[in-house]
Design a protein around this motif. Structure first.
Motif, mmCIF file in Angstrom:
data_model
loop_
_atom_site.group_PDB
_atom_site.id
_atom_site.type_symbol
_atom_site.label_atom_id
_atom_site.label_comp_id
_atom_site.label_asym_id
_atom_site.label_seq_id
_atom_site.Cartn_x
_atom_site.Cartn_y
_atom_site.Cartn_z
ATOM 1 N N ILE A 44 0.871 -1.189 0.000
ATOM 2 C CA ILE A 44 0.000 0.000 0.000
ATOM 3 C C ILE A 44 0.903 1.233 0.000
ATOM 4 C CG2 ILE A 44 -1.755 1.303 1.245
ATOM 5 C CD1 ILE A 44 -2.703 -1.314 2.452
ATOM 6 N N ILE A 45 0.742 2.061 -1.018
ATOM 7 C CA ILE A 45 1.531 3.294 -1.127
ATOM 8 C C ILE A 45 0.609 4.471 -0.874
ATOM 9 C CG2 ILE A 45 2.940 4.732 -2.643
ATOM 10 C CD1 ILE A 45 3.894 2.260 -4.036
ATOM 11 N N ASP A 46 1.018 5.307 0.080
ATOM 12 C CA ASP A 46 0.212 6.466 0.471
ATOM 13 C C ASP A 46 0.814 7.731 -0.170
ATOM 14 O OD1 ASP A 46 -0.258 8.899 2.468
ATOM 15 O OD2 ASP A 46 -1.887 7.463 2.748
ATOM 16 N N VAL A 47 -0.026 8.426 -0.946
ATOM 17 C CA VAL A 47 0.383 9.679 -1.612
ATOM 18 C C VAL A 47 -0.629 10.754 -1.249
ATOM 19 C CG1 VAL A 47 0.838 10.842 -3.798
ATOM 20 C CG2 VAL A 47 1.481 8.432 -3.497
ATOM 21 N N ASP A 48 -0.166 11.753 -0.494
ATOM 22 C CA ASP A 48 -1.029 12.863 -0.078
ATOM 23 C C ASP A 48 -2.284 12.380 0.631
ATOM 24 O OD1 ASP A 48 0.801 14.592 -1.147
ATOM 25 O OD2 ASP A 48 -0.305 14.950 -3.004
ATOM 26 N N GLY A 49 -2.114 11.358 1.446
ATOM 27 C CA GLY A 49 -3.246 10.859 2.222
ATOM 28 C C GLY A 49 -4.144 9.901 1.489
ATOM 29 N N GLN A 50 -3.871 9.606 0.226
ATOM 30 C CA GLN A 50 -4.694 8.681 -0.534
ATOM 31 C C GLN A 50 -3.937 7.367 -0.726
ATOM 32 O OE1 GLN A 50 -6.201 10.215 -4.196
ATOM 33 N NE2 GLN A 50 -7.128 8.269 -4.841
ATOM 34 N N PRO A 51 -4.477 6.250 -0.246
ATOM 35 C CA PRO A 51 -3.769 4.959 -0.361
ATOM 36 C C PRO A 51 -4.003 4.312 -1.730
ATOM 37 C CG PRO A 51 -5.779 4.698 0.922
ATOM 38 C CD PRO A 51 -5.704 6.148 0.576
ATOM 39 N N SER A 79 4.573 -3.849 3.909
ATOM 40 C CA SER A 79 3.294 -3.803 3.204
ATOM 41 C C SER A 79 2.785 -2.371 3.004
ATOM 42 C CB SER A 79 2.236 -4.602 3.967
ATOM 43 O OG SER A 79 2.073 -4.072 5.277
ATOM 44 N N LYS A 80 3.456 -1.394 3.586
ATOM 45 C CA LYS A 80 2.976 -0.029 3.456
ATOM 46 C C LYS A 80 4.161 0.902 3.233
ATOM 47 C CE LYS A 80 -0.219 3.339 5.457
ATOM 48 N NZ LYS A 80 -1.141 3.655 6.566
ATOM 49 N N PRO A 84 6.226 11.106 0.466
ATOM 50 C CA PRO A 84 5.890 12.490 0.809
ATOM 51 C C PRO A 84 6.289 13.452 -0.310
ATOM 52 C CG PRO A 84 7.901 11.842 1.931
ATOM 53 C CD PRO A 84 7.426 10.622 1.190
ATOM 54 N N ASN A 85 5.551 14.573 -0.375
ATOM 55 C CA ASN A 85 5.844 15.659 -1.333
ATOM 56 C C ASN A 85 5.955 15.159 -2.771
ATOM 57 O OD1 ASN A 85 6.039 17.468 0.887
ATOM 58 N ND2 ASN A 85 8.190 16.889 1.187
ATOM 59 N N PHE A 86 5.003 14.307 -3.130
ATOM 60 C CA PHE A 86 5.039 13.767 -4.487
ATOM 61 C C PHE A 86 4.615 14.864 -5.468
ATOM 62 C CE2 PHE A 86 3.673 11.399 -8.181
ATOM 63 C CZ PHE A 86 4.648 10.413 -8.268
ATOM 64 N N THR A 92 -1.189 12.548 -10.515
ATOM 65 C CA THR A 92 0.001 12.274 -11.326
ATOM 66 C C THR A 92 0.599 10.924 -10.958
ATOM 67 O OG1 THR A 92 0.426 14.660 -11.380
ATOM 68 C CG2 THR A 92 2.227 13.216 -12.037
ATOM 69 N N PHE A 93 0.574 10.552 -9.680
ATOM 70 C CA PHE A 93 1.077 9.238 -9.281
ATOM 71 C C PHE A 93 0.256 8.121 -9.922
ATOM 72 C CE2 PHE A 93 1.010 5.600 -6.341
ATOM 73 C CZ PHE A 93 2.358 5.286 -6.339
ATOM 74 N N GLU A 94 -1.030 8.334 -10.054
ATOM 75 C CA GLU A 94 -1.878 7.324 -10.697
ATOM 76 C C GLU A 94 -1.475 7.113 -12.151
ATOM 77 O OE1 GLU A 94 -6.659 6.473 -11.469
ATOM 78 O OE2 GLU A 94 -5.975 8.266 -10.380
ATOM 79 N N LEU A 95 -1.111 8.205 -12.859
ATOM 80 C CA LEU A 95 -0.650 8.056 -14.236
ATOM 81 C C LEU A 95 0.667 7.293 -14.304
ATOM 82 C CD1 LEU A 95 -1.415 11.629 -15.645
ATOM 83 C CD2 LEU A 95 -2.769 9.542 -15.925
#
Length: 617
Positions: A44-51, A79-80, A84-86, A92-95
């Motif tokens: 699980i990767i957390d980016v700006d509070g969204q997993p 597993s996690k 930060p500061n992506f 953009t991380f989803e792309l």
């Protein structure tokens, strides 16, 4: 010939192999996507509070950063993970994740900068996978974005929210250079197209400029400044830069009627103050970007609009002085409405007199520089056709109108009113009627002036330059000091006397020559300047004499018509009397005793005269 065909075949085979490899990799990624769609995520990767629930293998195969993080962790069953500061956020991380999984998505000028920064953050280089996300975005930037001015502007605009990250990968610098180069190309193409068309096709050039000028107005001021500087280096015309600056100012600088800069609610919340500071920064930056070339034509309405905004926003002194200097250098092109700048200081005059005073000082500094250049080269313009003298006459007429507009202001101080008049040289007016009118309006609006103040003000009007109509008005004006009215009457009598005697011009010329004899103690340069002043005064006096001569000729013609009319009436009257005498002599008593009357008349004249008078009566 055979070698060339062989090279072409090899290059074709090479491209075909690269295309085949791409298809295979895409197919592998698609298979990864299909495989991992049925497999539960193991990280699980957390980016700006969204997993994001993902799989390690596709991420590790593309991203060097995730590979290093996972390899450095002692616990292999992590597993996690938090990033930060992506750059660009979760979208953009989803792309980037879609690229790792082989899912197709479109790279556009709007998202390419974000994707490039995300790929840099994740270290998606060719060291981990061929044709990774970094080379893919670089190819798009080089082959698509940098070849188009419009796309370069769009990408540069998208970099505003990611300036630190985009500066690291040098996207703004490349976009700015591409905009400048493409604008220069557009300028060249439009110039060639204009040569192919007739003279009426000048709108083609303006049309080609308008589309990119309008696009540049969306860029933030700091990036826009860099674009204009780059355009100057590439040789974009100054007029095009002025058009761009004008459009940018109209888009970003909003006056009180368009945007509530001074809204009290915004000032209390701090938003209005921040907006005011932003507009002040924009205005000062635009003033610093104005072209310095003399060939550049800057609209006076634009300069006055910027000056009014600078006064309203309380911009820096250097900014306002620069605008005043540029206006002063072309003051002869200004209209009266432009000079009527409202004053924002409480208790002061209605209009900003100090600003107009400084503008006028700049104008006469320019005139002095031009005259000094002419004297250095020994050039003297004959007559009234010299550019500097014509400009001074236009400005003199303009200032007369300005003085007449501000004179009714009850808060206008005498010192400021006189300071404007004292700046005007003697040769700025052929006649002083306009100045006299302004002074008369001021005296009427300020009845509390002392006698000494009235005399000081009226001394600035040259009574010798008043036309007959103005002189007649001044002689009957109760608001003027007594000595001025007497001076006007004396000069008018002297003018009429000299004009009738026919020696007014000769006496004046001899007086001018005698007063203009160079002194032996003066330097040649001072002698030359003195002679030039005397020459200018002579020309002005001759012009005034011509005007007065025309007036005298008109008056003489009117007098002649009146005298002819009176003589005709007199002839008619005398003719009627002579006819009466004739009738009396032929049909009266004198016919019967004509001889006796004749003999008696030789000895007794008095009696015959009395009888004749009695018979007439």
């Amino acid at each position: 010939m055979c070698l060339r065909l062989l090279k072409d075949m090899l290059s074709y085979i090479h491209r075909l192999m690269r295309l085949t490899i791409r298809r295979h990799r895409r197919a592998i990624r698609m298979s990864f996507n299909m495989i991992f769609s049925d497999v539960a995520g193991d990280i699980i990767i957390d980016v700006d509070g969204q997993p994001f629930v993902l799989h390690k293998f596709p991420l590790v195969s593309q991203s060097g950063r995730i590979r290093k993080i996972l390899s450095e962790v002692k616990d292999s069953e992590i597993s996690k993970l938090e990033l930060p500061n992506f750059p660009g956020g979760s979208h953009t991380f989803e792309l980037a994740v879609k690229f790792c999984y082989g899912t197709n998505f479109e790279i556009t000028p709007t998202n390419v900068a974000h994707i490039r920064c995300a790929a840099e953050y994740l270290e998606m280089t060719e060291d981990y996978s061929e044709e990774n996300l970094i080379p893919r975005t670089e190819t798009y930037l080089t082959e698509i974005v940098m070849q188009s001015l419009e796309k370069s502007v769009e990408v540069l605009h998208s970099c505003e929210v990611l300036l630190p990250e985009t500066e690291e990968v040098k996207i703004p610098c490349r976009c700015i250079d591409a905009i400048a180069v493409n604008a220069s190309k557009e300028q060249l193409v439009s110039g060639l197209s204009r040569l192919d068309c007739n003279s009426d096709s000048g709108k083609l050039n303006l049309g080609c400029q308008e589309w990119w000028i309008e696009d540049l107005s969306v860029i933030r001021i700091d990036l826009y400044q860099r674009v204009i500087v780059a355009m100057r280096k590439t040789g974009v015309r100054p007029d095009s830069i002025v058009s761009s600056l004008t459009h940018y100012a109209q888009s970003w600088l909003k006056g009180p009627g368009k945007q509530k800069v001074w809204d009290p609610a915004r000032l209390k919340s701090g938003t209005g103050l921040a907006m005011e500071n932003d507009q002040r920064l924009i205005l000062e930056t635009l003033v610093g970007l104005l072209p310095t070339e003399k060939s550049a034509t800057i609209p006076m309405s634009f300069l006055f609009g910027m000056l009014r905004m600078a006064i309203m926003l309380d911009s820096s002194t250097a900014c306002r002085l620069e605008l005043e200097r540029r206006i002063g250098f072309h003051l002869e092109m200004v209209t009266l409405d432009d000079l009527l700048i409202p004053s924002l200081q409480a208790g002061d005059s209605l209009f900003d007199i100090d600003t107009v005073h400084r503008i006028l000082v700049n104008f006469f500094q320019r005139i002095e520089e031009e005259e000094s250049e002419e004297s250095q080269f020994g050039y003297e313009s004959e007559g009234f056709g010299s550019p500097s003298h014509g400009s001074v006459l236009k400005v003199g007429k303009l200032i007369d109108g300005f003085l007449a507009e501000i004179a009714p202001d009850p808060y206008l101080k005498l010192q400021k009113f006189m300071a404007i008049i004292e700046l005007l040289p003697d040769y700025a007016h052929v006649v002083d009627d306009g100045l006299y009118r302004a002074v008369d309006i001021y005296l009427k609006a300020h009845p509390g002036l002392t006698e000494a103040e009235c005399r000081r003000l009226c001394k600035l009007v040259d009574c010798q330059k008043l036309t007959p109509d103005a002189s007649n008005h001044a002689a009957q004006n109760d608001r003027l000091p007594v000595h001025m009215a007497l001076q006007v009457l004396y000069l008018e009598q002297l003018r009429i006397k000299n004009a009738l005697a026919g020696n007014f011009s000769e006496n004046l010329f001899s007086q001018r020559i005698s007063s203009g004899v160079p002194s032996a103690t003066m330097s040649p340069r001072d002698n030359y300047a003195s002679l030039r002043r005397e020459n200018r005064e002579l020309r002005l006096e001759i012009s005034r004499m011509r005007m007065r001569l025309n007036d005298l000729e008109k008056e003489q013609a009117n007098m002649k018509r009146g005298m002819d009319k009176r003589s005709a009436n007199a002839r008619t009257f005398l003719g009627s009397i002579s006819k009466g005498f004739g009738r009396m002599t032929i049909f009266g008593p004198a016919t019967r005793s004509g001889r006796k009357g004749k003999r008696a008349g030789q000895g007794q004249d008095g009696k015959s005269g009395r009888r004749r008078r009695q018979s007439v009566s």
